[in-house]
Design an enzyme around this catalytic site. Structure first.
Site, PDB file in Angstrom:
ATOM      1  N   TYR A   1       0.379  -1.011  -0.299  1.00 50.68           N
ATOM      2  CA  TYR A   1      -0.274   0.210   0.167  1.00 50.68           C
ATOM      3  C   TYR A   1      -1.338  -0.219   1.175  1.00 50.68           C
ATOM      4  O   TYR A   1      -2.241  -0.992   0.849  1.00 50.68           O
ATOM      5  CB  TYR A   1      -0.913   0.995  -0.988  1.00 50.68           C
ATOM      6  CG  TYR A   1      -1.237   2.396  -0.537  1.00 50.68           C
ATOM      7  CD1 TYR A   1      -0.369   3.454  -0.786  1.00 50.68           C
ATOM      8  CD2 TYR A   1      -2.389   2.656   0.207  1.00 50.68           C
ATOM      9  CE1 TYR A   1      -0.630   4.735  -0.336  1.00 50.68           C
ATOM     10  CE2 TYR A   1      -2.654   3.938   0.682  1.00 50.68           C
ATOM     11  CZ  TYR A   1      -1.773   4.966   0.399  1.00 50.68           C
ATOM     12  OH  TYR A   1      -2.036   6.241   0.872  1.00 50.68           O
TER      13      TYR A   1
ATOM     14  N   ASP B   1       9.676   7.851  -2.123  1.00 51.86           N
ATOM     15  CA  ASP B   1       9.272   9.242  -1.862  1.00 51.86           C
ATOM     16  C   ASP B   1       9.372   9.582  -0.381  1.00 51.86           C
ATOM     17  O   ASP B   1       9.398   8.708   0.476  1.00 51.86           O
ATOM     18  CB  ASP B   1       7.799   9.464  -2.246  1.00 51.86           C
ATOM     19  CG  ASP B   1       7.550   9.292  -3.726  1.00 51.86           C
ATOM     20  OD1 ASP B   1       8.507   9.115  -4.489  1.00 51.86           O
ATOM     21  OD2 ASP B   1       6.361   9.331  -4.112  1.00 51.86           O
TER      22      ASP B   1
END
Lengths: 239, 239
Positions: free
Chosen positions: A107, A47
């Site tokens: 993450y 993304d």
């Protein structure tokens, strides 16, 4: 080839109506070097704003130039935030996307009342207090094969939303919290929705059984917000 | 107060003829908030391009505003790359520089033939091969109280160049190498010269007994080059 990039300034792996994609930048650099149009195929999209330490892509070219010399020369053409890390010759039936067995994403976040300049580039911020024991406990529910429909961005065209998360490790390291996912594939925004849901749950902003409900009903509305893209890095693609 | 900053865009802690110092930016923000001229005193200077996770500074002000509200408001005035992390009231005899007992600095590097975009902001690059066993062995010679004259930038006005390094740990973490120094004080460029000397030594570019000779003779010329500022971060000041 494996490529490392800082996603901050790009529209993602693919180009979008607004903004340049990492793929296009690499294709242009390779085409300039080989003096012929080169098309590359990535292991998958990342993304807008997502980083990669080990994105993998393949391309076809007829050349006798040594791998090391290709990397050196193409890296000079590439901008500072995108650099090839390795290059190897593969069989004709290798495909960066279809041959991939699993992917590892990380993450990264930090817990602080205040923004931390040293972490801003590739970490998201979690404002305390957060019950990390609850986060760790609930994260276990996600491991395994599940229908992750509720963890997919609304509007996605994908029909089969079943995926397998092989492992989800939560590591605390030098003031940061790293959520390390290994899975056979991830839906659009899936990891960022998982993180948002775990954080909201740990902060008591949504129900403690939000993940159970999301897995049962497929309803995105039980979850937390989609967490910041900048915390996410594609670490490795396994073949 | 403790302050975290990314040194990339600054001339260092102090302002120089060319470029703005971090200290000046913080003084301006505090002065704007308190509507009176505030002067801050840091634990010491950091060089141009050096970062800090735990720089400490003190200042005098007459106010009843709660610490948390001061940080929140001043951080809004401060740029993205400088943010206050904590603030506490201290005794009148506390001085950020003179009360400091020791400082912890981290120098981060990565070993790679190619530039790594995800590491560029706060790591230096070491081009392989490097004999890390030799680096680890020779680094031990620096621990203790020594005359570090040979590890001080030429032209420095400091007379007493004796310093104590309490510990020098070399940690490998997720593709990076962290050199963690704790000491009672560091000379101008001292850590960057130590890193350059260890790296050159590990790569066989200078004599294996360079550190012994530097400590014996005080001659900077036996050492390696002064390594990049961006790898260095002031981690913590102990009181």
């Amino acid at each position: 080839m494996t490529v490392e990039y800082l996603g901050t300034n790009y529209s993602g792996w693919q180009c979008q109506a607004k903004g340049v994609g990492v793929q296009e930048i690499i294709e242009n650099a390779l085409s300039e070097f080989f003096k012929t149009k080169i098309k590359i195929h990535g292991s998958g999209r990342t993304d807008k704003g997502v980083h990669a330490k080990g994105q993998v892509a393949h391309f076809d070219v007829d050349t006798k130039i040594k791998e090391y010399n290709i990397i050196r020369a193409v890296n000079i053409i590439l901008p500072d935030d995108i650099k090839i890390q390795s290059l190897e010759i593969v069989d004709n039936d290798f495909h960066a996307q279809y041959s991939a067995k699993s992917k590892i994403y990380e993450y990264k976040a930090y817990i602080s009342r205040y923004e931390r300049p040293m972490f801003e580039i590739d970490h998201a911020r979690i404002v305390p207090p957060i019950n990390m024991d609850l986060v760790r406990e609930k994260a276990k529910l996600l491991v395994g094969t599940h229908d992750f429909k509720a963890f997919c961005a609304v509007g996605s065209q994908i029909k089969d939303t079943t995926r397998t998360i092989h492992s989800l490790d939560i590591i605390e390291e030098d003031g940061a919290i790293i959520f390390r996912f290994e899975g056979n594939g991830f839906l659009y925004n899936m990891i960022r929705i998982i993180i948002g849901t775990l954080v909201f749950l740990g902060k008591g902003q949504i129900s403690e059984d939000a993940i159970e409900k999301m897995l049962e009903t497929g309803d995105r509305n039980y979850g937390g917000k989609t967490y910041a893209a900048k915390g996410l890095t594609l670490k490795e693609v396994k073949y």
